[in-house]
Write an enzyme that holds these catalytic residues in place. Sequence first.
Site, short mmCIF file in Angstrom:
data_model
loop_
_atom_site.label_atom_id
_atom_site.label_comp_id
_atom_site.label_asym_id
_atom_site.label_seq_id
_atom_site.Cartn_x
_atom_site.Cartn_y
_atom_site.Cartn_z
NE ARG A 68 -2.06 -1.89 3.15
CZ ARG A 68 -2.11 -2.27 4.56
NH1 ARG A 68 -3.33 -1.80 5.15
NH2 ARG A 68 -1.53 -2.77 5.32
CE1 TYR B 76 8.04 0.37 -1.59
CE2 TYR B 76 8.14 -1.76 -0.38
CZ TYR B 76 7.44 -1.09 -0.72
OH TYR B 76 6.02 -0.94 -0.48
CG ASP C 277 2.63 6.60 2.42
OD1 ASP C 277 1.59 6.14 2.83
OD2 ASP C 277 3.71 6.38 3.20
NE ARG D 69 7.99 8.85 2.42
CZ ARG D 69 6.85 9.69 2.51
NH1 ARG D 69 5.63 8.97 2.22
NH2 ARG D 69 6.71 10.81 3.16
#
Lengths: 247, 247
Positions: free
Chosen positions: B50, B113, B52, B200
């Site tokens: 999910r 990622y 952002d 992040r």
Amino acid sequence: MPRFRLDIEYDGGPYAGWQRQAGQHSVQAAIEQALEKFCGEAVTLRGAGRTDAGVHATGQVAHIDLMKDWRPDTVRDAVNAHLQQAGERVAVLAASVVTEDFDARFSARARHYVYRIANRRAPPALDKGKVWWVPKRLDAEAMDAAAKQLLGRHDFTTFRSAQCQANSPLRTLDRLDVMRSGDTIEVFASARSFLHNQVRSMVGSLKKVGEGAWTSADLKAALDARDRAACGQVAPPDGLFLVSVNY
Amino acid sequence: MPRFRLDIEYDGGPYAGWQRQAGQHSVQAAIEQALEKFCGEAVTLRGAGRTDAGVHATGQVAHIDLMKDWRPDTVRDAVNAHLQQAGERVAVLAASVVTEDFDARFSARARHYVYRIANRRAPPALDKGKVWWVPKRLDAEAMDAAAKQLLGRHDFTTFRSAQCQANSPLRTLDRLDVMRSGDTIEVFASARSFLHNQVRSMVGSLKKVGEGAWTSADLKAALDARDRAACGQVAPPDGLFLVSVNY
């Protein structure tokens, strides 16, 4: 008056091309406006390559004469600050002091372009506007082999825009390589100078070879025809990047 | 009802994130609307990650149950046509039929990622919105060395958003590599699953190490604190890409 060399990156999408034109927004005008805000002088920038509307650059080069002996890094940072503030998609990567005999356009010994093709069924989502989407599978090896026939000194009338203002259609093509990496095909083109729309005209014709509509001999015949009507197709500006200029 | 797996690419910039939310436009809703136009069914897509608002994907994975035994390539092409028509920055890279026990979210064994930093004085012109611009020079080797302390199974409360809905702050981080290539720094992060904002938060803290504000020991102390207030900084969404998911 010190002369500065600027190395420039831009997203050509929002611009009518490099060159300043009345009533349209150009990359040149964007930088000239930022320079004027910085130093208060109305200045004229001369670029190495007059890229068309929608064509990008990672290494455009331009020169400019200013009144003051600015530190080159100050020029770079101040112009970038004004470009950012104006919401421009242009950045000065580097500024340096050059001698008076440096001319970004006429001193250039080689210009290097890359043309990117997204060769896959799915349209580009992340690279939209920065790649030519060709859903049909292309034979990159056949394109590369055919491309070699264009190397060297030729009359490139077939691959030249009707609007081209150059005195002669003769150009010497030093590199034309086609390489596949996964779903991306890149065409690397190098020459001392190119005619207007030459890279996009060559890429569009190479695509015909890649999809099997043209043989390698058809590409050679198109070159030999010296006739704009013999050009296969002009590739869209989206995939074209001016990568670097040698002096 | 046949189950389909979709591999998805998107530019997260224009979206409120992956997940459907009332009154906002999401990637999930964009694809569900395209699917409904294609097959006339109101469908619910379940994604592996999910992401952002503003976070991108080159390899998001989702699954969906449809009424009809469509050819997978038909699903891909039809959904893409509707996405293009709606001006969405989303594309289905591949569609395939999977068994009923395939769940894009719960069957995932690893999520990968990459986080991209433009580490240069000039702001990004071509990659605006797809990279974190950090003008100050970062020591990528120091960042890479410090990152290794986060590998393995830990309580990642420090690197977890206050809005995180996971039951446990324990996660096993399998890869956290920092590599420089010219002016670009890439952070590669892999785990079975991540907490909300974990990548992040880790990247923002590693940046503190890279600029010399934190030592490697400071990063370790932040992890050990198990306290959200100890987190260095949360890197902006622009540079984050969900690259792939393993099953």
